[in-house]
Design an enzyme around this catalytic site. Structure first.
Site, PDB file in Angstrom:
ATOM      1  N   ASN A  44       0.874  -1.176   0.000  1.00  0.00           N
ATOM      2  CA  ASN A  44       0.000   0.000   0.000  1.00  0.00           C
ATOM      3  C   ASN A  44       0.913   1.229   0.000  1.00  0.00           C
ATOM      4  OD1 ASN A  44      -1.791   2.038   0.493  1.00  0.00           O
ATOM      5  ND2 ASN A  44      -2.264   1.427   2.609  1.00  0.00           N
ATOM      6  N   GLY A  95       2.463   2.048  10.817  1.00  0.00           N
ATOM      7  CA  GLY A  95       3.466   3.114  10.725  1.00  0.00           C
ATOM      8  C   GLY A  95       4.163   3.445  12.032  1.00  0.00           C
ATOM      9  N   GLU A 144      -5.417  -5.198  10.430  1.00  0.00           N
ATOM     10  CA  GLU A 144      -4.417  -4.156  10.643  1.00  0.00           C
ATOM     11  C   GLU A 144      -4.752  -3.402  11.933  1.00  0.00           C
ATOM     12  OE1 GLU A 144      -2.411  -2.942   6.735  1.00  0.00           O
ATOM     13  OE2 GLU A 144      -4.197  -1.715   6.935  1.00  0.00           O
ATOM     14  N   GLU A 185      -7.016   4.409   7.567  1.00  0.00           N
ATOM     15  CA  GLU A 185      -6.828   5.842   7.280  1.00  0.00           C
ATOM     16  C   GLU A 185      -8.047   6.408   6.549  1.00  0.00           C
ATOM     17  OE1 GLU A 185      -2.943   5.448   5.481  1.00  0.00           O
ATOM     18  OE2 GLU A 185      -2.120   4.967   7.445  1.00  0.00           O
ATOM     19  N   SER A 218       3.321  -2.310  10.375  1.00  0.00           N
ATOM     20  CA  SER A 218       4.758  -2.358  10.661  1.00  0.00           C
ATOM     21  C   SER A 218       5.404  -3.692  10.329  1.00  0.00           C
ATOM     22  CB  SER A 218       5.026  -1.972  12.126  1.00  0.00           C
ATOM     23  OG  SER A 218       4.630  -0.631  12.348  1.00  0.00           O
ATOM     24  N   LYS A 256       0.135   4.223  -0.313  1.00  0.00           N
ATOM     25  CA  LYS A 256      -0.530   5.408   0.257  1.00  0.00           C
ATOM     26  C   LYS A 256      -0.315   6.620  -0.663  1.00  0.00           C
ATOM     27  CE  LYS A 256       0.252   3.457   4.777  1.00  0.00           C
ATOM     28  NZ  LYS A 256       0.011   3.615   6.194  1.00  0.00           N
ATOM     29  N   GLY A 312       2.801  -1.138   4.282  1.00  0.00           N
ATOM     30  CA  GLY A 312       2.839   0.277   3.939  1.00  0.00           C
ATOM     31  C   GLY A 312       4.263   0.742   3.726  1.00  0.00           C
ATOM     32  N   HIS A 321      -9.502   0.790   4.591  1.00  0.00           N
ATOM     33  CA  HIS A 321      -8.232   1.011   5.304  1.00  0.00           C
ATOM     34  C   HIS A 321      -8.507   1.969   6.467  1.00  0.00           C
ATOM     35  CE1 HIS A 321      -4.210   2.382   6.251  1.00  0.00           C
ATOM     36  NE2 HIS A 321      -3.769   1.282   5.641  1.00  0.00           N
TER      37      HIS A 321
HETATM   38  C1  PEP Z   1      -0.814   0.072   6.034  1.00  0.00           C
HETATM   39  O1  PEP Z   1      -0.993   1.283   6.029  1.00  0.00           O
HETATM   40  O2  PEP Z   1      -1.611  -0.675   5.465  1.00  0.00           O
HETATM   41  C2  PEP Z   1       0.358  -0.439   6.740  1.00  0.00           C
HETATM   42  C3  PEP Z   1       0.378  -1.681   7.091  1.00  0.00           C
HETATM   43  O3  PEP Z   1       1.371   0.469   6.999  1.00  0.00           O
HETATM   44  P1  PEP Z   1       2.809   0.135   7.656  1.00  0.00           P
HETATM   45  O4  PEP Z   1       3.305  -1.128   7.048  1.00  0.00           O
HETATM   46  O5  PEP Z   1       3.636   1.320   7.317  1.00  0.00           O
HETATM   47  O6  PEP Z   1       2.569  -0.022   9.124  1.00  0.00           O
END
Ligand code: PEP
Length: 255
Positions: free
Chosen positions: A12, A176, A170, A102, A216, A14, A237, A100
């Site tokens: 992703n 993040g 998630e 966000e 993460s 973003k 991400g 998601h």
């Molecule tokens: C995401 O936004 O779907 C995600 C998993 O981000 P990150 O890997 O940066 O935690």
């Protein structure tokens, strides 16, 4: 990871990347695949809308699948600034993320909104990657299992099958932040998701649905997370923006 469900490693991106960055990243990944047409894992990249057409070109002939990060629930109409599922299908997308965290947080998307989007995705013969997960306050309050159950049942379309839907767990507090739940905690939530899917879709169908962990994931923790019985891949991400990190995570599926 199971022997029967093909792991998915989905990136992703973003709101990151201008044309040159996106094309370079996708081309690097295609090079790393080195012409392999049927790797152990299914690799998917979800660039911002602006890059989708260019990335479609950059990955032509590779085993990389194309995804988008969101869509509108309607096919077309007076929805300024929005993008529909048929438009994404037209660009060569195979997958679209729905719900998601966000989007849920920044755009107030409810479970009903996510379900309507997922229905639109499936109606366009695309596959939905439906995202669910608890906030830190919900986890601290002992509500993780309830939140995950409610989000899943509220967001899953009736026409969901193992072939057209993927669920991404998630935890919002892990996105993040460099923090992750313990391996046992991840497995516990994934087992609950599969049990809930069995109630909604039947045991056989639920056994085939891929459940991704997201939050993460990086080259250092991927092997352990991907080895869990009900983890069938990752939604990544930050680490998906560096081809070597994303590739290293994908390679962890082989171990
Ligand atoms: C995401 O936004 O779907 C995600 C998993 O981000 P990150 O890997 O940066 O935690």
């Amino acid at each position: 990871m199971s022997q029967t469900r093909r792991p998915m490693i989905a990136g992703n991106w973003k709101m990151n990347g201008l044309k040159a960055d996106g094309t370079a990243l996708a081309s690097d990944l295609a090079k790393l695949l080195n012409g392999e047409t049927d790797p152990v894992f299914e690799m998917v990249v979800c660039p911002p809308f602006t890059l989708i057409a260019g990335i479609a070109e950059a990955i032509t002939g590779s085993a990389i699948g194309l995804g988008a990060q969101d869509c509108h629930a309607a096919d077309k109409g007076a929805h300024t600034g929005d993008i529909s599922a048929p438009m994404l299908a037209d660009l060569g997308c195979k997958y679209v993320l729905a719900g998601h965290s966000e989007r849920r947080t920044n755009h107030g998307e409810s479970d009903a909104d996510v379900k309507a989007k997922a229905e639109a995705i499936l109606a366009s013969d695309l596959s939905a990657i439906i995202c669910i997960g608890e906030t830190e306050a919900e986890r601290d309050g002992g509500k993780t299992m309830d939140v995950v159950k409610t989000q899943l049942s509220g967001s899953l379309p009736k026409s969901a099958t193992a072939a057209n839907s993927v669920i991404a767990y998630e935890p919002v507090w892990a996105i993040g932040t460099g923090r992750t739940p313990s391996d046992d905690e991840v497995q516990e939530v994934h087992a609950l998701i599969r049990a809930e899917l069995a109630k909604a879709l039947g045991e056989d169908e639920a056994a085939g649905v891929r459940l991704l962990y997201g939050g993460s994931m990086n080259p250092g923790n991927a092997s352990n997370l991907l080895a869990l019985a009900d983890v069938d891949g990752g939604l990544i991400g930050g680490a998906s923006l560096k081809s070597e990190d994303f590739w290293a995570i994908a390679q962890s599926c082989d171990t």
